[in-house]
Scaffold this motif. Sequence first.
Motif, mmCIF file in Angstrom:
data_model
loop_
_atom_site.group_PDB
_atom_site.id
_atom_site.type_symbol
_atom_site.label_atom_id
_atom_site.label_comp_id
_atom_site.label_asym_id
_atom_site.label_seq_id
_atom_site.Cartn_x
_atom_site.Cartn_y
_atom_site.Cartn_z
ATOM 1 N N GLN A 185 -12.676 -1.723 19.706
ATOM 2 C CA GLN A 185 -12.767 -0.319 19.261
ATOM 3 C C GLN A 185 -14.414 0.210 19.073
ATOM 4 O O GLN A 185 -14.666 1.548 19.740
ATOM 5 C CB GLN A 185 -11.930 0.737 18.383
ATOM 6 N N ARG A 186 -15.226 -0.289 18.530
ATOM 7 C CA ARG A 186 -16.694 0.203 18.102
ATOM 8 C C ARG A 186 -17.102 0.341 19.115
ATOM 9 O O ARG A 186 -17.766 0.710 19.084
ATOM 10 C CB ARG A 186 -16.927 -0.866 16.842
ATOM 11 N N GLY A 187 -16.932 -1.002 19.639
ATOM 12 C CA GLY A 187 -18.033 -0.731 20.677
ATOM 13 C C GLY A 187 -18.075 -0.100 21.883
ATOM 14 O O GLY A 187 -19.134 0.483 22.280
ATOM 15 N N THR A 188 -16.629 -0.083 21.958
ATOM 16 C CA THR A 188 -16.487 1.594 23.515
ATOM 17 C C THR A 188 -16.591 2.623 22.685
ATOM 18 O O THR A 188 -17.445 3.335 22.972
ATOM 19 C CB THR A 188 -14.906 1.693 23.787
ATOM 20 N N GLY B 216 -7.560 6.668 19.635
ATOM 21 C CA GLY B 216 -7.412 4.577 20.378
ATOM 22 C C GLY B 216 -6.672 4.275 19.566
ATOM 23 O O GLY B 216 -5.252 4.575 19.171
ATOM 24 N N ALA B 217 -6.345 3.347 19.902
ATOM 25 C CA ALA B 217 -5.824 2.077 19.561
ATOM 26 C C ALA B 217 -5.689 1.763 17.770
ATOM 27 O O ALA B 217 -5.018 1.359 17.034
ATOM 28 C CB ALA B 217 -5.065 1.118 20.193
ATOM 29 N N LEU B 218 -6.398 1.567 17.257
ATOM 30 C CA LEU B 218 -7.315 1.626 15.998
ATOM 31 C C LEU B 218 -6.300 1.716 14.611
ATOM 32 O O LEU B 218 -5.723 1.355 14.117
ATOM 33 C CB LEU B 218 -8.519 1.202 16.097
ATOM 34 N N PRO B 219 -6.426 2.968 15.022
ATOM 35 C CA PRO B 219 -5.063 4.603 13.826
ATOM 36 C C PRO B 219 -4.123 3.478 14.013
ATOM 37 O O PRO B 219 -3.351 2.918 12.900
ATOM 38 C CB PRO B 219 -5.334 5.052 14.208
ATOM 39 N N TYR B 220 -3.371 3.193 15.067
ATOM 40 C CA TYR B 220 -2.260 2.855 15.528
ATOM 41 C C TYR B 220 -1.844 1.248 14.497
ATOM 42 O O TYR B 220 -0.721 0.593 13.891
ATOM 43 C CB TYR B 220 -1.411 2.520 16.937
ATOM 44 N N VAL C 214 -4.677 7.308 8.513
ATOM 45 C CA VAL C 214 -4.361 8.579 8.383
ATOM 46 C C VAL C 214 -5.144 9.888 7.356
ATOM 47 O O VAL C 214 -5.725 10.934 8.699
ATOM 48 C CB VAL C 214 -3.161 8.839 7.575
ATOM 49 N N SER C 215 -5.769 9.091 7.002
ATOM 50 C CA SER C 215 -7.365 10.126 6.377
ATOM 51 C C SER C 215 -9.218 9.644 6.959
ATOM 52 O O SER C 215 -9.093 10.916 7.074
ATOM 53 C CB SER C 215 -7.440 9.193 4.942
ATOM 54 N N ARG C 216 -9.257 9.541 7.894
ATOM 55 C CA ARG C 216 -10.458 8.832 8.499
ATOM 56 C C ARG C 216 -9.875 9.056 10.044
ATOM 57 O O ARG C 216 -10.911 9.149 11.337
ATOM 58 C CB ARG C 216 -10.326 7.633 9.014
ATOM 59 N N TYR C 217 -8.481 9.265 10.390
ATOM 60 C CA TYR C 217 -8.799 9.115 12.336
ATOM 61 C C TYR C 217 -7.448 10.539 12.509
ATOM 62 O O TYR C 217 -6.551 10.718 11.773
ATOM 63 C CB TYR C 217 -7.959 7.674 13.162
ATOM 64 N N ARG C 218 -7.675 11.040 13.769
ATOM 65 C CA ARG C 218 -7.180 11.841 14.526
ATOM 66 C C ARG C 218 -5.866 11.149 15.075
ATOM 67 O O ARG C 218 -7.200 10.354 16.147
ATOM 68 C CB ARG C 218 -7.765 13.219 15.496
#
Lengths: 289, 339
Positions: free
Chosen positions: B18-21, B40-44, A104-108
């Motif tokens: 994810q970092r690569g893309t 992308g998918a990482l936050p999820y 939540v803090s680092r991504y949208r």
Amino acid sequence: MPASPRARSPLDPPRSFRVIRAVFLTLLAGFVLLPVYVMVTSSLKPLEDVAGEFRWIPSGLTLRPYIDIWHTVPLAKYFVNSLIVAGAATVCSVVIAVFAAYAVSRYRFRGKRLFTVTVLSTQMFPGILFLLPLFLIFVNIGNSTGVALYGSRGGLILTYLTFSLPFSIWMLIGYFDSVPRDLDEAATVDGCGPLGALFRVVIPAAVPGIVAVAVYAFMTAWGEVLFASVMTNDTTRTLAVGLQGYSTQNDVYWNQIMAASLVVSIPVVAGFLLLQKYLVAGLTAGAVK
Amino acid sequence: MTSAPATLPPDTAPGRRQRGTAARVRRPGRPPRPGRLRRGALPYLLLLPALLLELLIHLVPMAMGILMSFRELTQFHIRDWSSAPWTGFDNYALAVDVNRPVGEALLGSFLTTCLFTLLSVGLCWLLGTAAAVFMQETFRGRGLLRALFLVPYALPVYAAVITWAFMFQRDNGLVNHVLHDQLGLGGAEHTFWLLGDNSFWALLTVSVWKGWPFAFLIVMAALQNIPKDLYEAAALDGAGIWQQIRRITLPSVGAVNQVLILVLFLWTFNDFNTPFVLFGKSAPEAADLISIHIYQSSFVTWNFGTGSAMSVLLLLFLLLVTAGYLLLTTRGRRDADAR
């Protein structure tokens, strides 16, 4: 008293202010300390003394209650149960909250607002709202699959997450926000993955916040009564429920209740006073912003 | 909770991918923007354990609670709640019908809780603010006093409240000893504090004792953000300490008060632990707070359907009050900003 360098105003407060302050703070301290005094002195009184009219000064001091508390009820067992349940609930909620708060803090991302609003609102819901359904879910799962959640420590830990998880997520978002983004961006530029940045930069920088959240989660779980009184049985009973065992039909062992109360309070009060600085900073950072 | 360790390792792998893309996307000379590092998918994936748990401990139970409130759910159907007869809005009708005992008792409990919350929050706020203002300046023993004031906050609820229960005992309690025997107030006959109408005041005392340190903490933190120059300038202009408090200190607390009062309100209104430890499973009518009342309606009289309907009504009330309060306070702030 010499004027301290942090003096707020160049003029000292007038006498009237100091008198009123002294009177107010003394009365308040008295109010705060009264139960503490009663707890400490009554825990050292013989039974005849607590059964009769209240006395400010014990007629005789005895350590007897501190020995008896362990036999009258299985206090050690309740202690261990409380420790396991509160400890596991704390660890689970902090670990899970660290990842969620970082996201939540680092991504949208889509649904971020929905997530934060849900977390915030579940935090304000009364425990009784979740108690009834969780109780029935546990009973039903037990009946249909044989997995005994109702009455088990695991089930109780799960219910404790209803209040410790939202709180932990919410506080940690605030904490992670206060860690400058430049730091983890620099780390990613240097070749850290996002999780590398979390573990090597954000978590170390937010240690005081994580400690504060953990202490708070533990304290609330240690003092929880509602779920503990419904979701436990003889073997999983926690201190919150176990302390009721000192009142029998004939006698209420007030001196033992006070001694046991003191003993169960010591871990959290000591932890609180030791980590007070972090906890206070953590609690207020969220509210003052 | 077992899902947590199980879902964590997979997080790492997609994270690296994810970092690569993202690195590839960034290459055409676009500087990384804060908050948009990668999508992308990482936050999820990071949220996944929390989402699963939220679903398990909050959303499913809430949905179930709402379903339960439409059924006649008594001890006969506990073993399989979905077999309980569907009764539509009967439980709600029963809960709000003030002409019948259930509704009448619920309304009484609701009004008691409102009055109790109003008084408790008011007193907590007053004591906390006064203590924070008085302790804004350094004096000898300030650190010690501050630690001491936080003790009610740190003590486990049941340990603290059980001590108060002891103090409120009719015959061997401190309160009656001081009031009747030492001060001679209220005659020689000892007062019942945990039964009858007086129980309201006993509960209020304990609630304030336990709740005010939180207000103290928050207000104290807010006061630390006031620049010292303000006070110095005011003092040079001839403002006394009381004027400084009125013109500088108190207005600066305003913004924090909004959050503080809302949090105190929700905690006090929902509080179960204090009355439960003080009175046990059924509180005296004068101190029958709503949480205890719902608990009693469900677990003592074994009517989960009615209890659920009451819970849902309570939730609706809290949501309404919170939304209204937030709307009022933010609008007030916006008006002030506009001016």
